[in-house]
Design an enzyme around this catalytic site. Structure first.
Site, PDB file in Angstrom:
ATOM      1  N   ASP A   1       0.825  -1.204   0.000  1.00  0.00           N
ATOM      2  CA  ASP A   1       0.000   0.000   0.000  1.00  0.00           C
ATOM      3  C   ASP A   1       0.862   1.258   0.000  1.00  0.00           C
ATOM      4  OD1 ASP A   1      -2.343   1.495   0.112  1.00  0.00           O
ATOM      5  OD2 ASP A   1      -3.211   0.305   1.728  1.00  0.00           O
TER       6      ASP A   1
ATOM      7  N   ASP B   1     -10.929   1.963  -3.072  1.00  0.00           N
ATOM      8  CA  ASP B   1     -11.482   1.702  -1.744  1.00  0.00           C
ATOM      9  C   ASP B   1     -13.001   1.744  -1.781  1.00  0.00           C
ATOM     10  OD1 ASP B   1      -9.124   1.266  -0.515  1.00  0.00           O
ATOM     11  OD2 ASP B   1      -8.960   3.246   0.435  1.00  0.00           O
TER      12      ASP B   1
HETATM   13  C1  GLA Z   1      -5.788   1.965   2.154  1.00  0.00           C
HETATM   14  C2  GLA Z   1      -6.206   0.794   1.289  1.00  0.00           C
HETATM   15  C3  GLA Z   1      -7.226  -0.040   2.006  1.00  0.00           C
HETATM   16  C4  GLA Z   1      -6.661  -0.516   3.311  1.00  0.00           C
HETATM   17  C5  GLA Z   1      -6.206   0.670   4.142  1.00  0.00           C
HETATM   18  C6  GLA Z   1      -5.477   0.228   5.388  1.00  0.00           C
HETATM   19  O1  GLA Z   1      -6.792   2.885   2.296  1.00  0.00           O
HETATM   20  O2  GLA Z   1      -6.684   1.240   0.068  1.00  0.00           O
HETATM   21  O3  GLA Z   1      -7.610  -1.131   1.204  1.00  0.00           O
HETATM   22  O4  GLA Z   1      -5.591  -1.404   3.075  1.00  0.00           O
HETATM   23  O5  GLA Z   1      -5.329   1.506   3.418  1.00  0.00           O
HETATM   24  O6  GLA Z   1      -5.035   1.285   6.146  1.00  0.00           O
END
Ligand code: GLA
Length: 727
Positions: A479, A549
């Protein structure tokens, strides 16, 4: 041969199955662009260099004895700054004298089989039988700066790739101020520009508009590609549709600050540049040093935007994604994030795994929150040691328990980040990116690690290695949840601070490369607050990328459609979540237009829902090859039609068809006959649900009856899937 050189005309032709690209060496060794478009026979093309009479205000080169030649209007292969061409330049080099006049002329070329790797950069690859490469050398005689233009032709795909290496062959240091990866000087502005824009949780909205006089373009100066714009632009004829008309796509294999700049000059001729954003870019080259630009991939199709997209899909799967994963079946996973956020412990995760196992799910991914003091997003990034308060007994014991259920285990990392509240920050405050004397802006309470530094990358690599090498980890979600401000590195001298952003990206590639090399069996999924770094550079390391997301199935339609313009369906991370906007069936049907997985608490499913999930899991296996390796057709776009969204997969042998329709808003019209593109007109297809047989020609020219028979079938979130198999 796909690449040919005519020594009499000094003309290069680069032919693919769909396209021809041509340029030649004109008087005084100018490299002049002639043609890019549909495949044409060998013919005299030199007349294409002329664009009428230039104005008296335009400079001309007295050595070129040609009253119609001015650098101001000539189409060039790699236009430079300050030597008579007043349009936006692909290359600008500030020399030892302090000026930025740049002028490179042809010296030599060579044609070789295969494709060389680009130093430090992800790029498409080929063996000697799959592609041919042309390298053209051009030199600026005043500064000694050499330019090597690289073209690789993938004739079977309709794809040509380009990049540029600039070498300081002079005796004084020089500074690159612009170094684009490629330029296309086109003869007319009769094109629409298609690209995607967005933001967090609303990525990839597709837009299309005609080119206009002046400079237009998209860019990132966020340090990453970002969700705001994607490093991809297509040009298509005004009349082009999804399935008809000319379309050419330019896709940049890069994950940092990029720019697609298009200048339409007063003659109506567009110059298209793609590459590193010149804003905040300076690169110093000492004598003998060289710089390699990222690669730009050009795909050309006469079968509309859909044909162009399918070209990219197959090409990227075969020549960009990690080969050990591209055509290997991926495990069906469930991710803990939306189900638990930071609130989990080992027992809860084992319960997830247990419930998932009963549904046929194959992998559990433990998302953010397993390390350091990470009870919320305010702290602990950089402290990649297992939090044993949450995972009692440690990670190995948790993974053993999960594996004992027959479930593989995956883990989340955010390797490029550092929380001010972390042990790593307390030990190395100068590792967080910040310009001297500036206040650090916060974003999600975190700072960016200075990935330009080898000591920083070594530290993070070692921390990751210590965890991964000791545990049975099958998957990593990588990420990256903030962009870069106050950009500077404490480790670079002032004259090299302009290199920060590109060095950052090179550092990320280095670390990602080290991790994937150390653990080639691990499936890497990229993520950046959803689809914030959905780019070909990432695809080189990670065959799948979390698309957003936003897991609402209706919102997902435009996000996934936009991504599909350039990226393979097999790369689009898509999960069924607990979103209430549509039925579980529809959520599954939408996630099936991607990698497919789950992101919900499997313990909370009702018995009916569990049965639906089991059916979805069976469908995932049944349709896996068709979806991952088939041809994708966008039929009705969610950004063009407010009511219905439709798409379809066709197997390469055209024997299987999987069609999906989702109602986004209730349409007034309940009568729908939908023509299906891409079928075999001579085949007979059997609807696997009803047993009805249709000829391929009938489905292509009359269509499938999708009329609603009940009110329910018109409701928002209702979806229909049709699976047809040729008998
Ligand atoms: C980001 C990612 C999510 C999740 C969060 C965790 O927003 O896109 O899928 O992994 O971080 O903090």
């Amino acid at each position: 041969m796909p690449i040919s050189f005519d020594p009499a005309k000094r003309l290069f032709r680069l032919d693919t199955k769909t396209s021809t690209y041509a340029f030649f060496v004109y008087r005084e060794n100018y490299l002049v662009h002639l043609y890019y478009g549909a495949k044409i026979p060998d013919s005299d093309l030199e007349y294409l260099m002329y664009r009428g009479k230039f104005d008296s205000l335009s400079p001309w080169n007295t050595k070129v004895d040609d009253p119609d030649f001015s650098a101001d209007i000539t189409p060039f292969e790699y236009p430079t700054n300050g030597a008579g061409d007043m349009r936006i330049a692909a290359l600008s080099v500030r020399n030892g004298d302090g000026n930025a006049v740049t002028d490179v002329r042809y010296v030599s070329h060579k044609i070789t089989p295969g494709k060389p790797a680009l130093e430090g950069l992800p790029a498409t690859f080929a063996d000697d039988s799959q592609a041919e490469t042309l390298e053209v050398e051009a030199v600026d005689p005043v500064t000694g700066v050499k330019v090597f233009l690289l073209y690789t032709v993938f004739a079977d795909y309709g794809v040509t790739t380009r990049s540029v290496r600039v070498e300081n062959g002079g005796s004084a240091p020089v500074t690159l101020e612009r170094a684009f990866s490629g330029c296309l000087d086109l003869p007319t502005m009769d094109w629409d520009m298609v690209h995607v824009y967005g933001r967090w949780a609303k990525e990839n909205t597709t837009v299309r508009h005609p080119l206009q006089h002046g400079i237009q373009g998209i860019q990132s100066k966020r340090g990453m590609t970002g969700p705001n714009h994607n490093p991809f632009v297509a040009l298509c004829q005004h009349t082009a549709t999804e399935e008809q008309g000319e379309a050419m796509g330019l896709s940049l294999v890069y994950s940092g600050n990029f720019a697609f700049d298009i200048e339409v000059d007063t003659r109506g001729c567009p110059r298209v540049l793609a590459g590193i954003n010149p804003t905040d870019f300076r690169w110093r080259l000492e004598p003998g040093e060289s710089f390699t630009t990222p690669e730009v991939v050009m795909a050309y199709s006469e079968e509309g935007l859909g044909g162009m997209s399918r070209t990219f899909h197959h090409f990227y799967l075969d020549h960009l994604c990690p080969p050990q994963w591209a055509r290997k079946k991926r495990p069906l996973l469930i991710n803990s994030w939306e189900a638990a956020f930071f609130d989990f412990d080992d027992d809860k995760l084992v319960e997830f795994a247990q419930a998932a196992k009963e549904l046929g799910i194959e992998m559990l991914v433990m998302d953010d929150g397993w390390f350091g003091d990470r009870f919320d997003d305010h702290r602990a990034l950089g402290d990649w040691q297992v939090n044993e308060e949450k995972l009692k007994g440690g990670l190995a014991s948790l993974i053993e328990r999960v594996n004992a259920l027959g479930i593989q285990f995956g883990i989340w990392y955010e390797p490029e980040m550092i929380s001010p509240d972390s042990d790593l920050y307390r030990a190395h405050p100068d590792w967080a990116v910040c310009a001297p004397g500036r206040e650090k802006s916060m974003s999600r309470y975190q700072c960016v690690l200075d990935m330009t530094r080898k000591d920083v990358r070594d530290n993070i690599f070692q921390q990751m290695y210590d965890v991964i090498s000791k545990n049975n980890i099958a998957y990593i979600k990588w990420d990256c949840n903030r962009h870069i401000s106050e950009a500077a590195s404490a480790a670079l001298p002032p004259e090299r601070q302009g290199e920060f952003f590109h060095r950052y990206v090179l550092g990320v590639y280095d670390l990602m490369g080290r991790i994937t090399k150390a653990f080639p069996h691990i499936l890497l999924e990229n993520c950046s607050s959803g689809g914030g770094r959905f780019d070909p550079g990432m695809l080189y390391y990670a065959p799948q990328i979390w698309a957003s997301d936003n897991t609402d199935p209706i919102e997902r339609l435009s996000i996934q459609f936009g991504a599909s313009l350039c990226y393979p369906i097999a790369s689009l991370g898509a999960h069924v979540s607990a979103s209430q906007r549509a039925s579980l069936e529809t959520r599954g049907n939408v996630a099936m237009c991607g990698t497919f997985g789950y992101e919900l608490d499997p313990r909370k499913l009702t018995p009916e829902e569990r049965e639906i999930v089991k059916r979805q899991v069976a469908d995932y296996h049944k349709y896996y090859d068709l979806i991952h390796y088939g041809d994708f057709y966008r039929i009705t776009s969610p950004t063009e039609d407010p009511y219905l969204c439709r798409w379809q997969f066709v197997s390469p042998d055209k024997k299987q068809v999987l069609f999906t329709q989702v109602v986004m808003r209730q349409p007034a019209n309940n009568y729908q006959l939908q023509r299906l593109p891409g079928l075999d007109p001579a085949a007979w297809y059997v609807d696997q649900e009803t047993g009805q047989t249709y000829s391929g020609a009938l489905l292509m020219h009359a269509g499938l009856d999708l009329s609603a028979r009940t009110d329910n079938q018109l409701h928002d979130g209702y979806s229909v899937v049709k699976y047809l198999v040729a008998r």
